[in-house]
Every structure is written in C-alpha cells, then in structure tokens.
Write a protein that holds these residues in place. Sequence first.
Motif, PDB file in Angstrom:
ATOM      1  N   MET A   1      44.323  49.279  42.835  1.00 47.40           N
ATOM      2  CA  MET A   1      43.925  48.119  42.095  1.00 47.40           C
ATOM      3  C   MET A   1      42.607  47.595  42.668  1.00 47.40           C
ATOM      4  SD  MET A   1      45.549  44.379  41.316  1.00 47.40           S
ATOM      5  CE  MET A   1      47.159  44.462  41.518  1.00 47.40           C
ATOM      6  N   LYS A   2      41.653  47.351  41.786  1.00 53.12           N
ATOM      7  CA  LYS A   2      40.355  46.883  42.256  1.00 53.12           C
ATOM      8  C   LYS A   2      40.425  45.396  42.605  1.00 53.12           C
ATOM      9  CE  LYS A   2      38.421  45.803  37.740  1.00 53.12           C
ATOM     10  NZ  LYS A   2      37.358  45.988  36.802  1.00 53.12           N
ATOM     11  N   LYS A   3      39.596  45.024  43.547  1.00 48.19           N
ATOM     12  CA  LYS A   3      39.571  43.651  44.038  1.00 48.19           C
ATOM     13  C   LYS A   3      38.708  42.787  43.103  1.00 48.19           C
ATOM     14  CE  LYS A   3      38.404  41.033  48.138  1.00 48.19           C
ATOM     15  NZ  LYS A   3      37.801  41.049  49.454  1.00 48.19           N
ATOM     16  N   PHE A   4      39.103  41.514  42.936  1.00 51.88           N
ATOM     17  CA  PHE A   4      38.339  40.591  42.094  1.00 51.88           C
ATOM     18  C   PHE A   4      37.002  40.294  42.753  1.00 51.88           C
ATOM     19  CE2 PHE A   4      37.110  36.129  41.181  1.00 51.88           C
ATOM     20  CZ  PHE A   4      36.794  36.289  39.843  1.00 51.88           C
ATOM     21  N   ARG A   5      35.961  40.397  41.967  1.00 48.43           N
ATOM     22  CA  ARG A   5      34.607  40.089  42.448  1.00 48.43           C
ATOM     23  C   ARG A   5      33.910  39.308  41.342  1.00 48.43           C
ATOM     24  NH1 ARG A   5      30.345  40.277  45.244  1.00 48.43           N
ATOM     25  NH2 ARG A   5      28.566  41.643  45.189  1.00 48.43           N
ATOM     26  N   TYR A   6      33.526  38.079  41.661  1.00 48.80           N
ATOM     27  CA  TYR A   6      32.816  37.224  40.708  1.00 48.80           C
ATOM     28  C   TYR A   6      31.339  37.566  40.792  1.00 48.80           C
ATOM     29  CZ  TYR A   6      31.181  32.936  38.420  1.00 48.80           C
ATOM     30  OH  TYR A   6      30.576  32.032  37.587  1.00 48.80           O
ATOM     31  N   SER A   7      30.767  37.943  39.677  1.00 46.37           N
ATOM     32  CA  SER A   7      29.388  38.428  39.669  1.00 46.37           C
ATOM     33  C   SER A   7      28.373  37.356  40.056  1.00 46.37           C
ATOM     34  CB  SER A   7      29.041  38.997  38.294  1.00 46.37           C
ATOM     35  OG  SER A   7      29.130  37.985  37.317  1.00 46.37           O
ATOM     36  N   MET A   8      28.712  36.097  39.846  1.00 46.87           N
ATOM     37  CA  MET A   8      27.769  35.014  40.162  1.00 46.87           C
ATOM     38  C   MET A   8      28.254  34.206  41.367  1.00 46.87           C
ATOM     39  SD  MET A   8      26.365  33.942  36.367  1.00 46.87           S
ATOM     40  CE  MET A   8      27.538  32.670  36.124  1.00 46.87           C
ATOM     41  N   GLU A   9      28.898  34.877  42.303  1.00 48.93           N
ATOM     42  CA  GLU A   9      29.437  34.212  43.495  1.00 48.93           C
ATOM     43  C   GLU A   9      28.326  33.538  44.302  1.00 48.93           C
ATOM     44  OE1 GLU A   9      32.374  32.812  45.937  1.00 48.93           O
ATOM     45  OE2 GLU A   9      32.711  34.027  44.168  1.00 48.93           O
ATOM     46  N   SER A  10      27.180  34.205  44.429  1.00 47.74           N
ATOM     47  CA  SER A  10      26.086  33.618  45.215  1.00 47.74           C
ATOM     48  C   SER A  10      25.589  32.327  44.564  1.00 47.74           C
ATOM     49  CB  SER A  10      24.949  34.615  45.388  1.00 47.74           C
ATOM     50  OG  SER A  10      24.439  34.989  44.125  1.00 47.74           O
ATOM     51  N   LEU A  11      25.520  32.299  43.242  1.00 49.28           N
ATOM     52  CA  LEU A  11      25.109  31.088  42.539  1.00 49.28           C
ATOM     53  C   LEU A  11      26.138  29.973  42.751  1.00 49.28           C
ATOM     54  CD1 LEU A  11      23.076  29.741  40.630  1.00 49.28           C
ATOM     55  CD2 LEU A  11      24.441  30.600  38.730  1.00 49.28           C
ATOM     56  N   PHE A  12      27.405  30.337  42.731  1.00 48.02           N
ATOM     57  CA  PHE A  12      28.483  29.378  42.961  1.00 48.02           C
ATOM     58  C   PHE A  12      28.352  28.771  44.362  1.00 48.02           C
ATOM     59  CE2 PHE A  12      32.927  28.594  44.405  1.00 48.02           C
ATOM     60  CZ  PHE A  12      33.199  27.532  43.568  1.00 48.02           C
ATOM     61  N   VAL A  13      28.092  29.597  45.351  1.00 47.12           N
ATOM     62  CA  VAL A  13      27.934  29.122  46.731  1.00 47.12           C
ATOM     63  C   VAL A  13      26.721  28.201  46.840  1.00 47.12           C
ATOM     64  CG1 VAL A  13      27.430  29.856  49.104  1.00 47.12           C
ATOM     65  CG2 VAL A  13      29.126  31.092  47.750  1.00 47.12           C
ATOM     66  N   ALA A 119      36.561  33.893  34.780  1.00 43.90           N
ATOM     67  CA  ALA A 119      36.355  35.295  35.152  1.00 43.90           C
ATOM     68  C   ALA A 119      37.586  35.825  35.866  1.00 43.90           C
ATOM     69  CB  ALA A 119      35.120  35.447  36.033  1.00 43.90           C
ATOM     70  N   PHE A 120      38.205  35.000  36.710  1.00 42.72           N
ATOM     71  CA  PHE A 120      39.410  35.431  37.413  1.00 42.72           C
ATOM     72  C   PHE A 120      40.572  35.629  36.437  1.00 42.72           C
ATOM     73  CE2 PHE A 120      43.243  34.555  40.042  1.00 42.72           C
ATOM     74  CZ  PHE A 120      43.144  35.667  40.860  1.00 42.72           C
ATOM     75  N   GLU A 121      40.678  34.746  35.459  1.00 40.44           N
ATOM     76  CA  GLU A 121      41.722  34.903  34.441  1.00 40.44           C
ATOM     77  C   GLU A 121      41.516  36.199  33.660  1.00 40.44           C
ATOM     78  OE1 GLU A 121      44.565  33.206  33.917  1.00 40.44           O
ATOM     79  OE2 GLU A 121      43.981  32.131  35.745  1.00 40.44           O
ATOM     80  N   GLU A 122      40.269  36.498  33.301  1.00 36.77           N
ATOM     81  CA  GLU A 122      39.974  37.759  32.608  1.00 36.77           C
ATOM     82  C   GLU A 122      40.354  38.947  33.487  1.00 36.77           C
ATOM     83  OE1 GLU A 122      35.992  38.154  31.080  1.00 36.77           O
ATOM     84  OE2 GLU A 122      36.054  36.115  30.241  1.00 36.77           O
ATOM     85  N   TYR A 123      40.038  38.850  34.766  1.00 36.51           N
ATOM     86  CA  TYR A 123      40.386  39.904  35.722  1.00 36.51           C
ATOM     87  C   TYR A 123      41.898  40.108  35.755  1.00 36.51           C
ATOM     88  CZ  TYR A 123      41.479  41.843  40.320  1.00 36.51           C
ATOM     89  OH  TYR A 123      42.012  42.583  41.343  1.00 36.51           O
ATOM     90  N   LYS A 124      42.639  38.995  35.826  1.00 36.23           N
ATOM     91  CA  LYS A 124      44.107  39.109  35.854  1.00 36.23           C
ATOM     92  C   LYS A 124      44.630  39.740  34.564  1.00 36.23           C
ATOM     93  CE  LYS A 124      45.808  35.039  36.837  1.00 36.23           C
ATOM     94  NZ  LYS A 124      46.362  33.786  37.340  1.00 36.23           N
ATOM     95  N   GLN A 125      44.051  39.368  33.435  1.00 39.26           N
ATOM     96  CA  GLN A 125      44.476  39.957  32.168  1.00 39.26           C
ATOM     97  C   GLN A 125      44.175  41.451  32.129  1.00 39.26           C
ATOM     98  OE1 GLN A 125      42.597  37.626  29.112  1.00 39.26           O
ATOM     99  NE2 GLN A 125      44.035  35.915  29.344  1.00 39.26           N
ATOM    100  N   GLU A 126      42.992  41.832  32.629  1.00 40.21           N
ATOM    101  CA  GLU A 126      42.648  43.253  32.686  1.00 40.21           C
ATOM    102  C   GLU A 126      43.607  44.002  33.589  1.00 40.21           C
ATOM    103  OE1 GLU A 126      38.576  43.688  33.916  1.00 40.21           O
ATOM    104  OE2 GLU A 126      37.817  42.563  32.183  1.00 40.21           O
TER     105      GLU A 126
END
Length: 151
Positions: A1-13, A119-126
């Motif tokens: 199972m692939k790990k969740f990675r938010y593509s805009m994590e740096s922007l969030f930080v 994005a995390f919800e989409e990841y969980k659905q995927e």
Amino acid sequence: MKKFRYSMESLFVIKQKLEDQAKAAYAAAKMRLSEEEERLLALQKKKEAYIEEQREVMSHFIYVPKLNALQIAVDTADERIQRQKQNVRKAEIAVKAAEERLINSMTERKTQERLRENAFEEYKQEMNAEEQKEVDERTSFQYGRSNTEEA
C-alpha cells in the motif's frame, strides 16, 4: 500500500509558518499599543499632579514664579499628551493591520488544510477501491479455481 503524500505539503507548511509569524506580529502590535496607552495614562496623571500642585500654591499664597512654572509644566504636559495620543492612534492602526494580516493568513492556512484533508479523503477512497478490487480479484480467482476443480 502506498503512503499518503500531499503534493502541496511544502505550501501548507509555509502557510502555517506565515500564520505563526502573523500571530507574533499581532501580539507585538498589541503589546506596543498597551505600552503606548500606559505612557498616555502616565502623562495624564502627571498633568493632573501639576494642576493639583497649582491649586495648592494658589490656595496658600500667590507665588507668581512658581505658578508660571507650573503653568508651563501643564502646557508641556498637554503637548506631550497630544503627541502620545497620536502614538496611540498609530499603534491602534498597526494592531488593526496586524489583525487583518493574521485573519488572512489563518484563512489561507485553513484553505490549505481543507485541501489537504480532501486529498487525504481521495487517497483513502482510492485505497479502499484498490482493496476492494483486490478482494474481488481474489474472490473471482478462488471462485474460478473452485469451479475448475469441480468440473
């Protein structure tokens, strides 16, 4: 199972850090306003003390040089109070500006937070869809295998 990675994590930080900086700036502006208001209060008390001393001098005897000096002190206190009131107004404006920046940075951070949650919800659905697909494949494989063994 692939790990969740938010593509805009740096922007969030970055948004979180900007919000923290805005909070610090707001706190500093509030502190400066408080200091300016305290200075104004001290100046007003000093003026009242000069006026009270003027009354004392006038009630006992009339000593003109002392009265003149006290009047000059009162006038000077008035000027200082006016300048301090301007400083208080400037500090109030700075607080309002800092508050607006803080509200904007909080809104931006919350927006990024919502995007991250979505994005995390989409990841969980995927992941659920992938798991369901694997279960379906296993089931159909086992079903297919049991049908070939029966025949």
